[in-house]
Write a protein that holds these residues in place. Structure first.
Motif, PDB file in Angstrom:
ATOM      1  N   MET A   1    -103.165 -36.717  49.572  1.00  0.00           N
ATOM      2  CA  MET A   1    -102.063 -38.178  50.043  1.00  0.00           C
ATOM      3  C   MET A   1    -101.744 -38.209  48.284  1.00  0.00           C
ATOM      4  O   MET A   1    -101.936 -38.751  47.538  1.00  0.00           O
ATOM      5  CB  MET A   1    -102.489 -38.906  50.804  1.00  0.00           C
ATOM      6  N   SER A   2     -99.984 -38.551  48.380  1.00  0.00           N
ATOM      7  CA  SER A   2     -99.801 -38.881  46.874  1.00  0.00           C
ATOM      8  C   SER A   2    -100.027 -40.570  46.442  1.00  0.00           C
ATOM      9  O   SER A   2     -99.720 -40.913  47.866  1.00  0.00           O
ATOM     10  CB  SER A   2     -97.929 -38.505  47.302  1.00  0.00           C
ATOM     11  N   ALA A   3    -100.462 -40.393  44.994  1.00  0.00           N
ATOM     12  CA  ALA A   3    -100.210 -42.043  45.162  1.00  0.00           C
ATOM     13  C   ALA A   3     -98.971 -43.163  46.115  1.00  0.00           C
ATOM     14  O   ALA A   3     -99.360 -43.844  46.575  1.00  0.00           O
ATOM     15  CB  ALA A   3    -100.390 -42.701  43.683  1.00  0.00           C
ATOM     16  N   LEU A   4     -98.153 -42.651  45.676  1.00  0.00           N
ATOM     17  CA  LEU A   4     -96.939 -43.271  46.287  1.00  0.00           C
ATOM     18  C   LEU A   4     -96.614 -43.323  47.411  1.00  0.00           C
ATOM     19  O   LEU A   4     -95.639 -44.006  47.832  1.00  0.00           O
ATOM     20  CB  LEU A   4     -95.821 -42.695  45.250  1.00  0.00           C
ATOM     21  N   ASP A   5     -97.132 -42.181  48.154  1.00  0.00           N
ATOM     22  CA  ASP A   5     -96.533 -42.065  50.012  1.00  0.00           C
ATOM     23  C   ASP A   5     -97.644 -43.621  49.883  1.00  0.00           C
ATOM     24  O   ASP A   5     -98.616 -43.015  50.922  1.00  0.00           O
ATOM     25  CB  ASP A   5     -96.403 -40.924  50.255  1.00  0.00           C
ATOM     26  N   LEU A   6     -98.016 -44.784  50.192  1.00  0.00           N
ATOM     27  CA  LEU A   6     -98.983 -45.267  50.618  1.00  0.00           C
ATOM     28  C   LEU A   6     -97.970 -45.925  51.539  1.00  0.00           C
ATOM     29  O   LEU A   6     -99.167 -47.527  51.734  1.00  0.00           O
ATOM     30  CB  LEU A   6     -99.815 -46.283  49.322  1.00  0.00           C
ATOM     31  N   THR A   7     -97.280 -46.310  52.490  1.00  0.00           N
ATOM     32  CA  THR A   7     -96.951 -46.813  53.658  1.00  0.00           C
ATOM     33  C   THR A   7     -97.888 -46.945  54.871  1.00  0.00           C
ATOM     34  O   THR A   7     -97.940 -47.795  55.588  1.00  0.00           O
ATOM     35  CB  THR A   7     -95.578 -46.752  54.269  1.00  0.00           C
ATOM     36  N   ARG A   8     -98.464 -45.663  55.644  1.00  0.00           N
ATOM     37  CA  ARG A   8     -99.105 -45.468  56.480  1.00  0.00           C
ATOM     38  C   ARG A   8     -99.588 -44.418  56.487  1.00  0.00           C
ATOM     39  O   ARG A   8     -98.509 -43.133  57.502  1.00  0.00           O
ATOM     40  CB  ARG A   8     -98.932 -45.985  57.376  1.00  0.00           C
ATOM     41  N   PRO A   9    -100.440 -44.018  56.799  1.00  0.00           N
ATOM     42  CA  PRO A   9    -101.018 -41.969  56.378  1.00  0.00           C
ATOM     43  C   PRO A   9    -101.285 -42.024  57.873  1.00  0.00           C
ATOM     44  O   PRO A   9    -102.413 -40.955  58.300  1.00  0.00           O
ATOM     45  CB  PRO A   9    -102.549 -41.658  55.857  1.00  0.00           C
ATOM     46  N   ALA A  10    -100.773 -42.303  58.988  1.00  0.00           N
ATOM     47  CA  ALA A  10    -100.574 -42.428  59.884  1.00  0.00           C
ATOM     48  C   ALA A  10    -102.326 -42.233  60.572  1.00  0.00           C
ATOM     49  O   ALA A  10    -102.916 -40.890  61.257  1.00  0.00           O
ATOM     50  CB  ALA A  10    -100.352 -40.183  60.469  1.00  0.00           C
ATOM     51  N   ASN A  11    -102.024 -43.749  61.095  1.00  0.00           N
ATOM     52  CA  ASN A  11    -103.634 -43.835  61.861  1.00  0.00           C
ATOM     53  C   ASN A  11    -102.770 -45.112  62.096  1.00  0.00           C
ATOM     54  O   ASN A  11    -102.235 -45.526  63.213  1.00  0.00           O
ATOM     55  CB  ASN A  11    -104.870 -44.157  61.019  1.00  0.00           C
ATOM     56  N   GLY A  12    -104.387 -46.127  62.432  1.00  0.00           N
ATOM     57  CA  GLY A  12    -103.577 -47.410  62.327  1.00  0.00           C
ATOM     58  C   GLY A  12    -104.587 -48.002  63.450  1.00  0.00           C
ATOM     59  O   GLY A  12    -103.949 -48.177  64.793  1.00  0.00           O
ATOM     60  N   ASP A  13    -105.313 -48.679  63.085  1.00  0.00           N
ATOM     61  CA  ASP A  13    -106.265 -50.059  63.155  1.00  0.00           C
ATOM     62  C   ASP A  13    -107.198 -50.985  62.452  1.00  0.00           C
ATOM     63  O   ASP A  13    -107.621 -50.948  62.429  1.00  0.00           O
ATOM     64  CB  ASP A  13    -106.966 -49.272  65.360  1.00  0.00           C
ATOM     65  N   SER A  14    -107.367 -51.741  63.461  1.00  0.00           N
ATOM     66  CA  SER A  14    -108.294 -52.724  62.272  1.00  0.00           C
ATOM     67  C   SER A  14    -109.133 -53.748  63.234  1.00  0.00           C
ATOM     68  O   SER A  14    -108.990 -53.962  64.313  1.00  0.00           O
ATOM     69  CB  SER A  14    -107.825 -53.356  61.393  1.00  0.00           C
ATOM     70  N   VAL A  15    -110.164 -53.874  62.817  1.00  0.00           N
ATOM     71  CA  VAL A  15    -110.593 -55.762  62.598  1.00  0.00           C
ATOM     72  C   VAL A  15    -111.411 -56.132  63.983  1.00  0.00           C
ATOM     73  O   VAL A  15    -110.246 -55.548  65.404  1.00  0.00           O
ATOM     74  CB  VAL A  15    -110.228 -57.148  62.273  1.00  0.00           C
ATOM     75  N   HIS A  16    -112.035 -56.920  64.260  1.00  0.00           N
ATOM     76  CA  HIS A  16    -112.853 -57.451  65.512  1.00  0.00           C
ATOM     77  C   HIS A  16    -112.639 -58.814  65.422  1.00  0.00           C
ATOM     78  O   HIS A  16    -112.364 -59.659  64.337  1.00  0.00           O
ATOM     79  CB  HIS A  16    -113.899 -57.207  66.163  1.00  0.00           C
ATOM     80  N   PRO A  17    -112.710 -59.674  66.483  1.00  0.00           N
ATOM     81  CA  PRO A  17    -112.823 -61.195  66.622  1.00  0.00           C
ATOM     82  C   PRO A  17    -113.632 -61.490  65.453  1.00  0.00           C
ATOM     83  O   PRO A  17    -114.787 -61.226  65.699  1.00  0.00           O
ATOM     84  CB  PRO A  17    -112.956 -61.593  68.220  1.00  0.00           C
ATOM     85  N   THR A  18    -113.124 -62.555  65.313  1.00  0.00           N
ATOM     86  CA  THR A  18    -114.422 -63.370  64.063  1.00  0.00           C
ATOM     87  C   THR A  18    -114.146 -64.819  64.161  1.00  0.00           C
ATOM     88  O   THR A  18    -112.693 -65.472  64.681  1.00  0.00           O
ATOM     89  CB  THR A  18    -114.469 -63.180  62.460  1.00  0.00           C
ATOM     90  N   ASP A  19    -115.332 -66.206  63.980  1.00  0.00           N
ATOM     91  CA  ASP A  19    -115.379 -67.437  63.616  1.00  0.00           C
ATOM     92  C   ASP A  19    -114.404 -67.628  62.575  1.00  0.00           C
ATOM     93  O   ASP A  19    -114.890 -67.809  62.166  1.00  0.00           O
ATOM     94  CB  ASP A  19    -116.763 -67.808  63.636  1.00  0.00           C
ATOM     95  N   LEU A  20    -113.362 -67.751  62.976  1.00  0.00           N
ATOM     96  CA  LEU A  20    -112.161 -68.236  61.716  1.00  0.00           C
ATOM     97  C   LEU A  20    -112.822 -69.523  60.642  1.00  0.00           C
ATOM     98  O   LEU A  20    -112.730 -69.540  59.848  1.00  0.00           O
ATOM     99  CB  LEU A  20    -110.817 -69.005  61.853  1.00  0.00           C
ATOM    100  N   ALA A  21    -113.351 -70.620  61.184  1.00  0.00           N
ATOM    101  CA  ALA A  21    -114.012 -71.569  60.417  1.00  0.00           C
ATOM    102  C   ALA A  21    -115.677 -71.567  59.957  1.00  0.00           C
ATOM    103  O   ALA A  21    -115.463 -72.092  58.512  1.00  0.00           O
ATOM    104  CB  ALA A  21    -114.369 -73.021  61.898  1.00  0.00           C
ATOM    105  N   ALA A  22    -116.119 -70.059  60.301  1.00  0.00           N
ATOM    106  CA  ALA A  22    -117.181 -69.709  59.796  1.00  0.00           C
ATOM    107  C   ALA A  22    -117.040 -68.709  59.248  1.00  0.00           C
ATOM    108  O   ALA A  22    -117.995 -68.688  57.964  1.00  0.00           O
ATOM    109  CB  ALA A  22    -117.688 -69.481  61.109  1.00  0.00           C
ATOM    110  N   ILE A 477    -110.386 -34.145  45.478  1.00  0.00           N
ATOM    111  CA  ILE A 477    -109.900 -35.218  46.404  1.00  0.00           C
ATOM    112  C   ILE A 477    -109.725 -36.385  45.752  1.00  0.00           C
ATOM    113  O   ILE A 477    -108.684 -37.266  45.814  1.00  0.00           O
ATOM    114  CB  ILE A 477    -111.201 -35.324  46.901  1.00  0.00           C
ATOM    115  N   TYR A 478    -110.253 -37.022  44.590  1.00  0.00           N
ATOM    116  CA  TYR A 478    -109.910 -38.073  43.337  1.00  0.00           C
ATOM    117  C   TYR A 478    -108.881 -37.480  42.728  1.00  0.00           C
ATOM    118  O   TYR A 478    -109.170 -37.103  41.594  1.00  0.00           O
ATOM    119  CB  TYR A 478    -111.127 -38.233  42.988  1.00  0.00           C
ATOM    120  N   LYS A 479    -107.882 -37.950  43.234  1.00  0.00           N
ATOM    121  CA  LYS A 479    -106.623 -37.457  42.211  1.00  0.00           C
ATOM    122  C   LYS A 479    -106.419 -38.167  41.053  1.00  0.00           C
ATOM    123  O   LYS A 479    -105.606 -39.122  40.641  1.00  0.00           O
ATOM    124  CB  LYS A 479    -105.571 -36.756  42.827  1.00  0.00           C
TER     125      LYS A 479
END
Length: 544
Positions: A1-22, A477-479
């Motif tokens: 993947m080009s170093a400049l083409d980093l907006t989104r490599p076609a996937n997308g998701d993340s994170v589970h619930p977290t206790d913000l206070a902790a 892989i590591y360009k």
């Protein structure tokens, strides 16, 4: 993947619930343009909306199960990738690293998932995406740690200390550096980056692609730019989870779901089983390192690298003899063992390795294209265990290296590769469930996998001397020019092992050839292992 083409490599998701206070404190961060404090973010979440979207689930496939169940007690096979690099403290600041980590946990949802096990057949990834950038940052920060350890201390603590990962923390990132990392200077310092992930999340190739993407983001954006990218990732998740697309597409499918479907025929199923059992019958090995009984596992990783000129000469010698360096390393192990062990030569020597299944997966443009999923099979290389008296060792070595090349090509090009991978996956999943029930003291009603074509047929020994992980040219892989402000210099990879585990890694990185032997020093006759290692390195000098 080009170093400049980093907006989104076609996937997308993340994170589970977290206790913000902790959640551990993190620096003030930018959400879009405006700075928001952690306290303000917690208040906003509590008064306006839940922190995350509702969780989605995806059942683990058999290959994932075969890695998950054994990992539960002590993290067997938990992967790591440790990169040594030079960078400025500013580039490796908590704010920068946390932002990149949050972006990638959005793009690769399994990293931010957790495991829910209802029973041995119903084991699920569960994933709850963040609703806002600040929630993504807070979640990522719960799986990020800064330390001031040497690379040896960092690796030893991961391999031999308490388990870092768990069912609720499937990935973790550690940055280790001298205390002056906190200084806001541009003076380069040495930094060790340890990326940790359970093996049922993905494989080695996923780890390396991930590291390249991580470094490309870190080396080409400032904090404001990274947070703008993160906001875009969260907006995509918001669109997906607002009902605009099928949320079931957000998580990468399992290997078994991505392999081409088999014809719905009983005859085909029987033929596939016969082929699989026949193939397994040919896997014969009669050599293994002598083991010791020890409850105290301690993994060490002796590593040797060859400078650029020596590496070029080695690779040129391999090309002149018509083989890759990977095939040569199998043959090196073969001759090194013949020099180490002078008994049992009537039995062949077998070594095993991982097989990349990704080229055989079904393409489906509707699926988000996260590369972080598990897609490996296994294959064996079988060679004679002795060197004929009076023969020239170098001729035997190159002949066996070419034999490895032939065996590997036959396996990779076999029309039965997909069906054999499916059968092996089912067998490994079944075996893992049986062993898991035994470990848990649960009555098992499952029948062990069939191992022969005929009842009562004796199966030949299938002992493997050693496992090899041939990673190839990682500079592909590591360009490195794509992140010029970050200068990589070392790479070590592997996994937490079970008692008596051993795995040899071979790869080229920053123009150098690296050989790395990870093994349980308390689980073997270490004099023999050390003799083998010395013989292996001597064989490099003798033949390459």
């Amino acid at each position: 993947m080009s170093a400049l083409d980093l907006t989104r490599p076609a996937n997308g998701d993340s994170v589970h619930p977290t206790d913000l206070a902790a959640a551990p404190p993190i620096p003030d961060v930018v959400a879009g343009v405006k700075k928001i404090s952690l306290h303000d973010a917690s208040t906003l979440q509590e008064t306006h909306s839940p922190a995350t979207w509702p969780a989605i689930r995806r059942r683990l496939g058999d290959t994932e199960v075969s890695y998950y169940l054994p990992s539960r007690e002590n993290g067997v096979n938990d992967m790591y990738l440790m990169l040594g690099l030079k960078a400025s403290p500013k580039a490796m600041s908590t704010a920068m690293v946390n932002a990149v980590w949050a972006i990638l946990r959005c793009r690769h949802p399994l990293l931010a998932s957790k495991i829910e096990m209802d029973n041995y057949d119903d084991i699920f990834f569960e994933y709850s995406p963040p609703r806002t950038p600040i929630v993504a940052l807070i979640d990522a920060n719960t799986a990020l740690e800064y330390r001031s350890q040497s690379s040896n201390e960092l690796l030893d603590s991961y391999l031999n200390g308490p388990r870092t990962l768990s069912d609720t923390r499937l990935s973790y990132l550690i940055v280790s550096s001298p205390p002056q990392l906190l200084d806001d200077s541009d003076v380069e310092i040495n930094v060790d980056l340890l990326i940790c992930a359970t093996h049922f999340l993905g494989d080695g190739m996923a780890l390396h692609q991930f590291a390249h993407e991580f470094l490309s983001l870190l080396g080409n954006h400032d904090e404001a730019g990274l947070l703008t990218i993160l906001e875009g990732e969260v907006n995509i998740l918001t669109a997906e989870f607002s009902g605009q697309v099928d949320t079931g597409l957000c998580m990468p499918l399992s290997l078994e779901e991505r392999l081409p479907a088999s014809p719905p025929s009983r005859f085909h199923a029987a033929a596939v089983l016969v082929d699989h059992l026949s193939d397994q019958r040919r896997q014969i090995g009669g050599h293994a390192f002598p083991k010791k009984e020890s409850q105290d596992r301690r993994t060490i990783v002796p590593t040797v690298s060859y400078d650029g000129d020596r590496t070029k000469a080695i690779l040129r010698t391999c090309r002149e003899n018509g083989v890759s360096i990977s095939s040569a390393i199998f043959a090196l192990c073969n001759i090194a063992w013949a020099r180490t062990h002078n008994r049992g030569w009537e039995s062949p020597m077998m070594m095993y390795s991982a097989l990349n299944i990704r080229p055989h997966l079904k393409a489906n443009e509707r699926l988000n294209n996260s590369y972080f999923f598990l897609a490996i099979g296994f294959f064996n290389i079988v060679l004679p265990s002795f060197v004929p008296a009076g023969s020239k060792e170098s001729k035997i070595f190159w002949h066996r290296a070419r034999s490895v090349k032939t065996q590997t090509a036959k396996i990779a090009k076999s029309s039965c590769l997909v069906s054999r991978s499916k059968e092996m996956s089912k067998e490994r999943g079944l075996r893992a469930r049986i062993w898991g029930m035994q470990d848990d003291g649960v009555e098992c009603t499952l029948s062990p996998p069939r191992r022969t074509l005929f009842d009562g047929e004796a199966k030949a020994s299938s002992a493997a001397l050693i496992g090899l992980s041939m990673l190839g040219n990682l500079d592909g892989i590591y360009k490195h020019p794509s992140f010029p402000t970050l200068k990589l210099h070392t790479l070590t990879t592997g996994s937490r092992q079970r008692n008596g585990g051993m795995l040899l890694f071979g790869y080229t990185f920053v123009g150098k050839l690296w050989l790395s032997l990870g093994y349980d020093v308390n689980g073997f006759d270490d004099d023999i292992v050390q003799t083998f290692w010395r013989n292996l390195l001597a064989c490099v000098d003798d033949f390459l």
